[in-house]
Design a protein around this motif. Sequence first.
Motif, PDB file in Angstrom:
ATOM      1  N   ILE A 100      -8.439   9.140   1.900  1.00 36.20           N
ATOM      2  CA  ILE A 100      -7.754  10.436   2.470  1.00 36.20           C
ATOM      3  C   ILE A 100      -8.168  10.498   3.822  1.00 36.20           C
ATOM      4  CG2 ILE A 100      -7.690  12.988   2.369  1.00 36.20           C
ATOM      5  CD1 ILE A 100      -8.380  12.673  -0.623  1.00 36.20           C
ATOM      6  N   ALA A 101      -7.035  10.884   4.848  1.00 33.98           N
ATOM      7  CA  ALA A 101      -7.227  10.990   6.155  1.00 33.98           C
ATOM      8  C   ALA A 101      -7.026  12.673   6.153  1.00 33.98           C
ATOM      9  CB  ALA A 101      -5.965  10.447   6.820  1.00 33.98           C
TER      10      ALA A 101
ATOM     11  N   GLY B 257      -3.235   0.046  -3.211  1.00 36.02           N
ATOM     12  CA  GLY B 257      -4.102   1.200  -2.792  1.00 36.02           C
ATOM     13  C   GLY B 257      -3.385   2.296  -2.329  1.00 36.02           C
ATOM     14  N   ILE B 258      -3.794   3.545  -2.212  1.00 34.29           N
ATOM     15  CA  ILE B 258      -3.066   4.546  -1.501  1.00 34.29           C
ATOM     16  C   ILE B 258      -3.674   5.251  -0.505  1.00 34.29           C
ATOM     17  CG2 ILE B 258      -2.170   6.949  -2.417  1.00 34.29           C
ATOM     18  CD1 ILE B 258      -1.373   5.727  -5.232  1.00 34.29           C
ATOM     19  N   VAL B 259      -2.834   5.689   0.602  1.00 33.25           N
ATOM     20  CA  VAL B 259      -3.549   6.638   1.482  1.00 33.25           C
ATOM     21  C   VAL B 259      -2.805   8.049   1.461  1.00 33.25           C
ATOM     22  CG1 VAL B 259      -3.856   6.916   4.079  1.00 33.25           C
ATOM     23  CG2 VAL B 259      -4.214   4.777   3.000  1.00 33.25           C
ATOM     24  N   LEU B 260      -3.729   8.895   1.557  1.00 38.32           N
ATOM     25  CA  LEU B 260      -3.103  10.217   1.686  1.00 38.32           C
ATOM     26  C   LEU B 260      -3.555  11.084   2.983  1.00 38.32           C
ATOM     27  CD1 LEU B 260      -1.835  13.142   0.662  1.00 38.32           C
ATOM     28  CD2 LEU B 260      -4.069  13.535  -0.227  1.00 38.32           C
ATOM     29  N   ILE B 261      -2.382  11.200   3.866  1.00 39.25           N
ATOM     30  CA  ILE B 261      -2.640  12.121   5.006  1.00 39.25           C
ATOM     31  C   ILE B 261      -2.440  13.500   4.725  1.00 39.25           C
ATOM     32  CG2 ILE B 261      -1.761  12.374   7.401  1.00 39.25           C
ATOM     33  CD1 ILE B 261      -1.220   9.621   7.311  1.00 39.25           C
TER      34      ILE B 261
ATOM     35  N   ILE C 111       0.826  -1.158   0.022  1.00 39.46           N
ATOM     36  CA  ILE C 111       0.034  -0.121  -0.007  1.00 39.46           C
ATOM     37  C   ILE C 111       0.737   1.306  -0.078  1.00 39.46           C
ATOM     38  CG2 ILE C 111      -1.508   1.396   1.318  1.00 39.46           C
ATOM     39  CD1 ILE C 111      -2.634  -1.253   2.458  1.00 39.46           C
ATOM     40  N   GLY C 112       0.530   2.257  -0.691  1.00 40.80           N
ATOM     41  CA  GLY C 112       1.126   3.516  -0.823  1.00 40.80           C
ATOM     42  C   GLY C 112       0.677   4.465   0.252  1.00 40.80           C
ATOM     43  N   LEU C 113       1.557   5.126   1.049  1.00 39.77           N
ATOM     44  CA  LEU C 113       1.258   6.094   2.002  1.00 39.77           C
ATOM     45  C   LEU C 113       1.860   7.379   1.789  1.00 39.77           C
ATOM     46  CD1 LEU C 113      -0.011   7.247   4.528  1.00 39.77           C
ATOM     47  CD2 LEU C 113       1.918   6.207   5.794  1.00 39.77           C
ATOM     48  N   ILE C 114       1.185   8.636   1.296  1.00 42.87           N
ATOM     49  CA  ILE C 114       1.570   9.993   1.208  1.00 42.87           C
ATOM     50  C   ILE C 114       1.187  10.821   2.288  1.00 42.87           C
ATOM     51  CG2 ILE C 114       1.728  12.000  -0.581  1.00 42.87           C
ATOM     52  CD1 ILE C 114       1.373   9.975  -2.811  1.00 42.87           C
ATOM     53  N   SER C 115       2.295  11.603   3.044  1.00 41.87           N
ATOM     54  CA  SER C 115       1.870  12.298   4.026  1.00 41.87           C
ATOM     55  C   SER C 115       2.452  13.580   3.669  1.00 41.87           C
ATOM     56  CB  SER C 115       2.749  11.938   5.168  1.00 41.87           C
ATOM     57  OG  SER C 115       2.639  12.948   6.330  1.00 41.87           O
ATOM     58  N   THR C 116       1.649  14.717   3.873  1.00 41.44           N
ATOM     59  CA  THR C 116       1.969  16.294   3.549  1.00 41.44           C
ATOM     60  C   THR C 116       1.794  16.863   4.823  1.00 41.44           C
ATOM     61  OG1 THR C 116      -0.234  16.922   3.141  1.00 41.44           O
ATOM     62  CG2 THR C 116       0.827  15.963   1.306  1.00 41.44           C
ATOM     63  N   GLY C 117       2.978  17.966   4.831  1.00 41.79           N
ATOM     64  CA  GLY C 117       2.881  18.632   5.924  1.00 41.79           C
ATOM     65  C   GLY C 117       3.965  18.678   6.855  1.00 41.79           C
ATOM     66  N   LEU C 118       3.953  19.285   7.869  1.00 41.22           N
ATOM     67  CA  LEU C 118       5.111  19.257   9.119  1.00 41.22           C
ATOM     68  C   LEU C 118       5.106  18.043   9.788  1.00 41.22           C
ATOM     69  CD1 LEU C 118       4.879  23.006  10.430  1.00 41.22           C
ATOM     70  CD2 LEU C 118       6.492  22.013   8.467  1.00 41.22           C
ATOM     71  N   ALA C 119       6.228  17.587  10.318  1.00 39.94           N
ATOM     72  CA  ALA C 119       6.292  16.548  11.295  1.00 39.94           C
ATOM     73  C   ALA C 119       5.672  16.796  12.573  1.00 39.94           C
ATOM     74  CB  ALA C 119       7.767  15.842  11.522  1.00 39.94           C
ATOM     75  N   LEU C 120       4.459  16.947  12.721  1.00 42.46           N
ATOM     76  CA  LEU C 120       3.734  17.255  14.013  1.00 42.46           C
ATOM     77  C   LEU C 120       3.347  15.897  14.756  1.00 42.46           C
ATOM     78  CD1 LEU C 120       1.596  20.113  12.816  1.00 42.46           C
ATOM     79  CD2 LEU C 120       3.779  20.301  13.943  1.00 42.46           C
ATOM     80  N   HIS C 121       2.962  16.161  16.150  1.00 42.99           N
ATOM     81  CA  HIS C 121       2.711  15.114  16.836  1.00 42.99           C
ATOM     82  C   HIS C 121       1.421  14.419  16.110  1.00 42.99           C
ATOM     83  CE1 HIS C 121       1.239  12.497  20.113  1.00 42.99           C
ATOM     84  NE2 HIS C 121       0.175  13.046  19.955  1.00 42.99           N
ATOM     85  N   SER C 122       0.366  14.867  15.919  1.00 43.08           N
ATOM     86  CA  SER C 122      -0.965  14.191  15.260  1.00 43.08           C
ATOM     87  C   SER C 122      -0.650  13.569  14.060  1.00 43.08           C
ATOM     88  CB  SER C 122      -2.140  15.036  15.604  1.00 43.08           C
ATOM     89  OG  SER C 122      -1.738  16.246  14.626  1.00 43.08           O
TER      90      SER C 122
END
Length: 347
Positions: free
Chosen positions: A147-148, A122-126, A65-76
């Motif tokens: 999408i999360a 499948g792909i998940v986008l955070i 599964i593919g996971l793409i994460s965008t944004g800063l490395a914040l806690h949540s």
Amino acid sequence: MNARVTMSDVAKLAGVSHQTVSRVLNDPARVSPETEARVRSAIEQLNYHPSMVARALASRRTRTIGLISTGLALHSHSKRMIAFNESARAAGYQVSMSSLAVAERDTMLSALDVLLAQNVEGIVLIAADERALEIIRDINLNVPLVIAESSGRSGRYNVSIDQFLGARMATGYLAELGHRSIAHLAGPTWSLDANERHRGWRTELERRGLPVRKPLFGDWTPESGYEIGRRLAESDDFTAVFAANDQMALGLLHAFSDSGIQVPADMSVIGFDDIAEAAHFIPPLTTVRQDFIELGRQIMAVLLTLIEGAEVGESMHAEPELIVRMSTGAPRATTAPVLPTADPFYP
């Protein structure tokens, strides 16, 4: 060193053929419930972990599964990624990840190309910001996409924790304690989570007929919370602050302490996230807890359903939980603190 347990070892213990074990792992519908139970019991006894490569060859599926994460490395943000990875591994999938500090169209397309070249199922986008949603909205993929993100405006299958409700819980609890002037230390305006928490604060105040003051904006860090806290300490226009995350709440507590303001006797402070350190702040922080483990399970459940070709609803929002500690209390002019009512957050 112990020899690696093989599928043949499982078959021997369960009293079935090698092919039956393979069917249990890859196509359990072709096996009777009694046989499946016997095989899974043997798998558990032997602590057998099937080879991803072997399973992919047997089923002609990559189990990736593919996971793409965008944004800063914040806690949540990082917690969402970790929780999803754990849920994927529990389901027998490996995760190929791409982290983008900034959501730009070219980098997003490049990340998608890399994942699709690996034949992910499948792909998940955070998604941390609106820009990520704008980019993905115009892209057609030949694999399921989940999408999360907290706004619910992606137009795709969406799984998230209800940030809007969490903010209403925090604000409503302060109002239940007797606070009538509640400030908001918001996160940056580009953040989807921050915007939903801001919207929840405003909505709850308006529903209760309480004044809505202009929010103050931080950048998620304790330093920004401290800087704004020093400014707030010079004002007597409010008796409580809802901070959009626990790190900024920590900065507030520090600033109020340096300014001689006692929490919660003089000022109540409530945060969001329930980071591991929140229970050890001085005083321990009242906050809103997000169940990231359950979120990871829900994301994976929706993605697996889509991979199998079944239909699911377009969005799923898990509820957060209010965690009451020592940083909140009734304002000086009112009676002792009260617990929140069973469900004061809906009209």
